[in-house]
Design an enzyme around this catalytic site. Structure first.
Site, PDB file in Angstrom:
ATOM      1  CG  ASN A  68     -22.416  -5.693  -5.162  1.00 27.28           C
ATOM      2  OD1 ASN A  68     -22.627  -6.759  -4.583  1.00 27.28           O
ATOM      3  ND2 ASN A  68     -21.288  -5.029  -5.023  1.00 27.28           N
TER       4      ASN A  68
ATOM      5  N   GLY B 257     -26.136   1.270   2.124  1.00 22.61           N
ATOM      6  CA  GLY B 257     -25.016   2.209   2.112  1.00 22.61           C
ATOM      7  C   GLY B 257     -23.720   1.424   2.027  1.00 22.61           C
TER       8      GLY B 257
ATOM      9  CG  ASP C 148      -2.146   0.887   1.033  1.00 25.82           C
ATOM     10  OD1 ASP C 148      -1.983   2.119   0.917  1.00 25.82           O
ATOM     11  OD2 ASP C 148      -3.268   0.352   1.011  1.00 25.82           O
TER      12      ASP C 148
ATOM     13  CB  CYS D 197     -20.199  -2.816  -2.154  1.00 27.73           C
ATOM     14  SG  CYS D 197     -18.598  -3.480  -1.639  1.00 27.73           S
TER      15      CYS D 197
ATOM     16  CB  ALA E  84     -38.900  -2.360   5.262  1.00 25.41           C
ATOM     17  N   GLY E  85     -36.206  -0.648   5.802  1.00 27.28           N
ATOM     18  CA  GLY E  85     -35.455   0.188   6.726  1.00 27.28           C
ATOM     19  C   GLY E  85     -35.009   1.477   6.075  1.00 27.28           C
TER      20      GLY E  85
ATOM     21  CG  PHE F  80     -18.949 -12.304  -5.061  1.00 34.84           C
ATOM     22  CD1 PHE F  80     -19.883 -11.513  -5.706  1.00 34.84           C
ATOM     23  CD2 PHE F  80     -18.060 -13.038  -5.831  1.00 34.84           C
ATOM     24  CE1 PHE F  80     -19.942 -11.469  -7.093  1.00 34.84           C
ATOM     25  CE2 PHE F  80     -18.110 -13.003  -7.213  1.00 34.84           C
ATOM     26  CZ  PHE F  80     -19.057 -12.212  -7.851  1.00 34.84           C
TER      27      PHE F  80
ATOM     28  CE  LYS G  69      -5.044   1.829   4.793  1.00 34.28           C
ATOM     29  NZ  LYS G  69      -5.939   1.513   3.642  1.00 34.28           N
TER      30      LYS G  69
END
Length: 448
Positions: free
Chosen positions: A209, A258, A31, A261, A253-254, A153, A36
């Site tokens: 997705n 977010g 990276d 992805c 439901a909600g 996935f 990090k």
């Protein structure tokens, strides 16, 4: 066992690298973020992911997992180089390939003969071909390297388990031998392996997705209609889910979806379809419905309290889902922003995501060390993330600590009748207006 390099140590790269190391491979994680990498070398895992910290520690101690910022150290003599860098949303909704392009340019001069490039990042259709061209153009000897698409996935909050116990492995390549080499890495997994061409493999990830996001937006649209017609979406979803053609998954439901992805992938697929002559009307509706689901919580508060200016609002949960500290595109973050914009005083609590939420929300929100502290003196509470801690919350103590009595249950976590008994003015998402009737309907459904 194989020598593997993982470029990128975000949610995907770090979990993939640690899991491959745990399978016995020699893995170097690369990276360009020096802080990090310094933290990882010191044993500090920068993300919250169940099981990941111990996995990293175990494999570092065994010498199978190392961290570096130097391409010339990490890449030479590696048989497989996985690109797992971020592909954030660009200005027009497209997936930005700046990090992918940069990684390909940096890889080109240090790849050893016989190395195989594997794309783990979710990338626009055609990106693997682009990576191949970039590397070829930046090699002094003009060598070409096979590129394989191997989309991930893994769900945040269960990334380790999802990698080690996948539903399927998807491999795309124009080179049959290269595809077979990647398939060999997963030979111990008991799951279907789909081998196809590069572009189809890349599309499988986006289509998967987008379909899951569509299911969530669909049930949220049904929830809105249930509220208008005085029906209970929880019972509706159960009745739908018992149909084998539908199934129960992703029918809660909600406040909507977010994270890292669904938002960027649905937007990117909509963008790709648009610029290539398709008319992705359904995807646009999926995005719009998701936005409306978040804003419905603010609307419920406004209806219950009148003006929100000067009101004390507690938000429970800040991460976009339980078991992660990721607040990217989290419904709670947008709700907090909207409430603050209307003059409300917002106090929030999350078991693990406070630091990352603070970096996003700054001084517009106060942060508490417990749910009861967040609720103290509040006129209303919004339950935004269904952490297990909130399932077992002492709501009697919470009610006593509040100034008001409004509860917006953004995840339909609680029984309306029970919350009414405790003295709350309860608002669910698509729940029956008559709590007692709703409870009776659900009990009857459970008996069927």
């Amino acid at each position: 066992m194989s020598a593997i390099c993982i470029v990128g140590t975000g949610y995907v790269g770090l979990s993939v690298g640690a899991c491959f190391a745990d399978l016995g491979h020699d893995v170097a994680c690369l990276d360009i973020d020096e802080d990090k990498i310094a933290g990882l070398r010191a044993g500090r895992v920068p993300i919250y992911e169940p099981g990941l910290e111990s996995l990293v520690a175990r494999n570092v101690a065994a010498g199978r997992l190392t961290f570096t910022t130097d391409y010339s150290v990490a890449v030479p003599e590696r048989e497989f180089v996985f690109i797992a860098v971020d592909t954030p949303t660009g200005a027009a909704g497209e997936a930005s390939l700046l990090a992918v392009d940069s990684a390909a340019v940096a890889l080109a001069p240090v790849l050893s003969e016989g190395a195989l490039i594997v794309t783990k990042s979710t990338v626009p259709i055609g990106t693997s071909d682009l990576i191949s061209r970039i590397i070829h153009e930046h090699r002094a000897d003009g060598a070409r390297f096979p590129v394989v698409s191997n989309p991930e996935f893994q769900r945040e909050g269960s990334a380790v388990q999802d990698f080690l116990h996948p539903d399927r492995v998807v491999i795309g390549s124009a080179d049959a031998a290269a595809a077979e080499r990647v398939a060999e890495l997963y030979r111990s997994f008991d799951c279907p392996v789909i081998v196809t061409d590069l572009r189809t493999a890349e599309m499988i990830k986006y289509a998967s997705n987008a379909f899951l996001a569509t299911r969530i937006s669909f049930i949220n649209e049904i929830a809105t209609i249930c509220e208008a017609l005085d029906a209970d979406v929880e019972v509706v979803a159960r009745g739908m889910g018992l149909d084998a053609r539908v199934g129960p998954a992703y029918l809660n439901a909600g406040l909507g979806w977010g994270g890292s992805c669904f938002p960027k992938d649905v937007r990117a697929l909509e963008h790709m379809g648009s610029v290539h002559g398709a008319h992705p009307q359904l995807l646009r509706a999926v995005i719009e419905i998701n936005r409306d689901a978040r804003r419905s919580a603010v609307r419920k508060l406004r209806e219950a309290l009148g003006s929100l200016r000067g009101r004390e609002i507690a938000i429970l949960g800040l991460s976009f889902k339980p078991n992660t500290d990721d607040v990217r595109d989290a419904p709670a973050i947008e709700i907090a922003h909207l409430l603050a914009g209307e003059g409300a005083h917002v106090r929030a609590y999350d078991p693990v995501a406070t630091a990352k939420a603070r970096a996003v929300l700054g001084r517009s929100v106060a942060f508490a060390d417990s749910a009861v502290e967040a609720a103290t003196g509040a006129d209303a509470i919004v339950l935004a993330t269904e952490w297990n801690e909130f399932r077992e919350l002492d709501w009697t103590a919470v009610r006593e600590a509040m100034r008001g009595d409004v509860l917006v249950d953004g995840r339909n976590l609680y029984d309306p009748a029970r919350m009414h008994e405790l003295g709350f003015h309860y608002f669910g998402m698509g729940r029956h207006a008559l709590a007692a009737e709703s409870q009776a309907a659900r009990l009857l459904a459970d008996q069927v």
